[in-house]
Design a protein around this motif. Structure first.
Motif, PDB file in Angstrom:
ATOM      1  N   ASP A 142      -0.433  -3.434  -6.369  1.00 21.41           N
ATOM      2  CA  ASP A 142       0.176  -4.183  -5.263  1.00 21.41           C
ATOM      3  C   ASP A 142       0.280  -3.299  -4.034  1.00 21.41           C
ATOM      4  O   ASP A 142       0.657  -2.128  -4.126  1.00 21.41           O
ATOM      5  CB  ASP A 142       1.584  -4.660  -5.641  1.00 21.41           C
ATOM      6  N   ILE A 143      -0.075  -3.889  -2.881  1.00 20.39           N
ATOM      7  CA  ILE A 143       0.145  -3.222  -1.605  1.00 20.39           C
ATOM      8  C   ILE A 143       0.880  -4.194  -0.693  1.00 20.39           C
ATOM      9  O   ILE A 143       0.885  -5.409  -0.921  1.00 20.39           O
ATOM     10  CB  ILE A 143      -1.161  -2.718  -0.952  1.00 20.39           C
ATOM     11  N   SER A 144       1.472  -3.664   0.347  1.00 20.19           N
ATOM     12  CA  SER A 144       2.290  -4.469   1.250  1.00 20.19           C
ATOM     13  C   SER A 144       1.447  -5.197   2.286  1.00 20.19           C
ATOM     14  O   SER A 144       0.503  -4.640   2.846  1.00 20.19           O
ATOM     15  CB  SER A 144       3.287  -3.581   1.986  1.00 20.19           C
ATOM     16  N   VAL A 145       1.808  -6.447   2.530  1.00 24.70           N
ATOM     17  CA  VAL A 145       1.306  -7.191   3.676  1.00 24.70           C
ATOM     18  C   VAL A 145       2.393  -7.037   4.738  1.00 24.70           C
ATOM     19  O   VAL A 145       3.518  -7.503   4.546  1.00 24.70           O
ATOM     20  CB  VAL A 145       1.076  -8.677   3.344  1.00 24.70           C
ATOM     21  N   VAL A 146       2.067  -6.344   5.823  1.00 23.08           N
ATOM     22  CA  VAL A 146       3.097  -5.947   6.787  1.00 23.08           C
ATOM     23  C   VAL A 146       3.120  -6.769   8.058  1.00 23.08           C
ATOM     24  O   VAL A 146       3.954  -6.528   8.934  1.00 23.08           O
ATOM     25  CB  VAL A 146       2.977  -4.442   7.131  1.00 23.08           C
ATOM     26  N   GLY A 147       2.250  -7.742   8.171  1.00 27.46           N
ATOM     27  CA  GLY A 147       2.277  -8.592   9.357  1.00 27.46           C
ATOM     28  C   GLY A 147       0.951  -9.281   9.559  1.00 27.46           C
ATOM     29  O   GLY A 147       0.022  -9.143   8.766  1.00 27.46           O
TER      30      GLY A 147
END
Length: 184
Positions: A142-147
């Motif tokens: 999992d990685i972050s969706v930051v915008g």
């Protein structure tokens, strides 16, 4: 009066314990979900027509057309990869995955990713921005969706990555399951 307090004491303890440890974790549901694929073809000195990524930094003395030994530690690659709705490299792209990955560990295969999905199709407009660690040996990460922008304006969430295919150190395809938990 004291006996009444002793009778109520277990009730108060139960109340305090039950409020401090909720019986169920709150489950969040995504407001939007997408599954996309991106295809990376690393430049190896012989494939400039098809390459979509290139090594731009390497450990001292390393070759920029071959990933370094010892888990590729120190290599940095930039990419401009096609994004498709299915796992076929030759499907019509709906956008581009643009960014970089760097190999950041000496004792296993891991990378750090910073990239955007940039869309300009009839299906999607705008971009989605991602950042995070990628422990490559795990089946899913999992990685972050930051915008995002356009259709994904200020969206945030989590993207689950899965290596869908790889051919040596030249080609890999990632399945990206994006779940947005904040949608504007």
């Amino acid at each position: 009066m004291a006996s009444k307090a002793l009778v109520l004491l277990p009730f108060f303890i139960l109340l305090v314990v039950s409020s401090a440890y909720p019986s169920r974790k709150k489950q969040y549901k995504p407001c939007k979900q997408l599954v996309l694929y991106f295809h990376d073809i690393l430049y190896n000195g012989n494939n400039k027509e098809n390459a979509t990524s290139a090594i731009v930094a390497a450990p001292q003395g390393a070759n920029l057309t071959i990933l370094a030994g010892q888990f590729h530690f120190g290599n940095i690659a930039v990419f401009d990869d096609p994004i498709t709705l299915d796992n076929n490299l030759h499907s019509k792209p709906v956008g581009r995955a643009q960014g970089m990955y760097l190999y950041d560990t000496k004792n296993t295969y891991t990378a750090w990713l910073g990239f955007s999905f940039v869309f300009n199709s009839s299906d999607y407009q705008g971009s989605i921005n991602f950042v995070g660690a990628d422990p490559l040996m795990n089946k899913t990460r999992d990685i972050s969706v930051v915008g995002g922008t356009g259709d994904f304006f200020m969206h945030r969430g989590v993207a689950t990555l899965m290596t869908d295919s790889f051919e040596g150190e030249v080609y890999f395809r990632l399945r990206v399951d994006i779940k947005f938990y904040e949608c504007w």
